[in-house]
Design a protein around this motif. Structure first.
Motif, short mmCIF file in Angstrom:
data_model
loop_
_atom_site.label_atom_id
_atom_site.label_comp_id
_atom_site.label_asym_id
_atom_site.label_seq_id
_atom_site.Cartn_x
_atom_site.Cartn_y
_atom_site.Cartn_z
N GLN A 134 42.67 41.62 39.50
CA GLN A 134 41.71 41.56 38.40
C GLN A 134 40.50 42.37 38.82
O GLN A 134 39.97 42.18 39.92
CB GLN A 134 41.32 40.10 38.13
N LEU A 135 40.05 43.27 37.96
CA LEU A 135 38.86 44.05 38.25
C LEU A 135 38.12 44.35 36.96
O LEU A 135 38.73 44.56 35.92
CB LEU A 135 39.19 45.33 39.01
N ASP A 136 36.80 44.33 37.02
CA ASP A 136 36.00 44.63 35.85
C ASP A 136 35.93 46.13 35.60
O ASP A 136 35.78 46.57 34.46
CB ASP A 136 34.59 44.05 36.00
N PHE A 137 36.00 46.90 36.67
CA PHE A 137 36.00 48.36 36.58
C PHE A 137 36.68 48.89 37.84
O PHE A 137 36.79 48.19 38.85
CB PHE A 137 34.59 48.93 36.43
N ALA A 138 37.16 50.12 37.77
CA ALA A 138 37.90 50.70 38.89
C ALA A 138 36.93 51.25 39.94
O ALA A 138 36.29 52.28 39.73
CB ALA A 138 38.81 51.81 38.40
N ALA A 139 36.82 50.51 41.04
CA ALA A 139 35.97 50.93 42.15
C ALA A 139 36.45 50.25 43.42
O ALA A 139 37.11 49.20 43.36
CB ALA A 139 34.51 50.57 41.88
N ALA A 140 36.14 50.84 44.53
CA ALA A 140 36.55 50.28 45.82
C ALA A 140 35.86 48.96 46.08
O ALA A 140 34.65 48.82 45.86
CB ALA A 140 36.25 51.28 46.94
N GLY A 141 36.64 47.97 46.52
CA GLY A 141 36.11 46.70 46.96
C GLY A 141 35.71 45.72 45.88
O GLY A 141 35.05 44.72 46.18
N VAL A 142 36.10 45.95 44.63
CA VAL A 142 35.66 45.06 43.55
C VAL A 142 36.77 44.19 42.95
O VAL A 142 36.50 43.35 42.11
CB VAL A 142 34.97 45.85 42.41
N ALA A 143 38.00 44.39 43.37
CA ALA A 143 39.12 43.67 42.76
C ALA A 143 39.36 42.33 43.45
O ALA A 143 39.10 42.16 44.64
CB ALA A 143 40.39 44.52 42.82
N GLU A 144 39.91 41.42 42.68
CA GLU A 144 40.37 40.14 43.21
C GLU A 144 41.90 40.17 43.17
O GLU A 144 42.48 40.43 42.11
CB GLU A 144 39.86 38.99 42.36
N LEU A 145 42.53 39.89 44.30
CA LEU A 145 43.99 39.82 44.35
C LEU A 145 44.41 38.46 43.81
O LEU A 145 44.14 37.43 44.41
CB LEU A 145 44.49 40.01 45.77
#
Length: 156
Positions: A134-145
């Motif tokens: 899950q990510l609000d926008f595509a960027a390094a270090g912002v996603a939740e697995l």
């Protein structure tokens, strides 16, 4: 965005070239087993590597889930593509739910980049493994697995 990342199913070791390697019978089966996890997910797009095994994997997913759109073949999902380049392409996407069908080492490096902000994290992706982020926008270090499953885990 909910981003699904799937590694292709088990493939034959030999072919005229690496891009031409095809799925084994087991590869087809393990993809079909994992694709069940995607039933009822509102996928807006499926993007796949141009390699034969990834195309076959995407076709199996389409068949299992009854996906009615065409699979988009993109040149930036091959085994040796840079995860940062994939991130740049993802930043241009507007879908809320997207499936990428690709290869190692790209898939595990991409997950690491999205979750940890670097490519050094260890995210095992056996053949036909499926990860959900899950990510609000595509960027390094912002996603939740949210999940990472391999076919062997479904057979327990």
């Amino acid at each position: 965005m909910k981003l699904w990342i799937m590694r292709h199913g088990q493939a034959h070791a030999m072919a005229d070239s690496d891009p031409q390697r095809t799925l084994t019978a087991r590869g087809h089966q393990e993809v079909r087993e994992m694709a069940i996890e995607l039933i009822d997910q509102p996928l807006e797009a499926i993007l796949a590597s141009p390699y034969t095994r990834a195309q076959q994997t995407a076709a199996e997913v389409v068949d299992v889930i009854g996906y009615r759109r065409a699979v988009a073949t993109v040149p930036w999902l091959t085994p040796d593509d840079a995860p940062m380049a994939v991130l740049d392409f993802l930043a241009e996407r507007s879908e809320k739910e997207l499936l990428l069908v690709s290869h190692q080492p790209l898939v595990s490096q991409l997950i690491s980049l999205l979750v940890e902000g670097n490519r050094q994290g260890h995210y095992p992706m056996a053949t036909a493994s499926l990860a959900c982020l899950q990510l609000d926008f595509a960027a390094a270090g912002v996603a939740e697995l949210l999940s990472l499953q391999a076919p062997a885990e479904l057979r327990r």
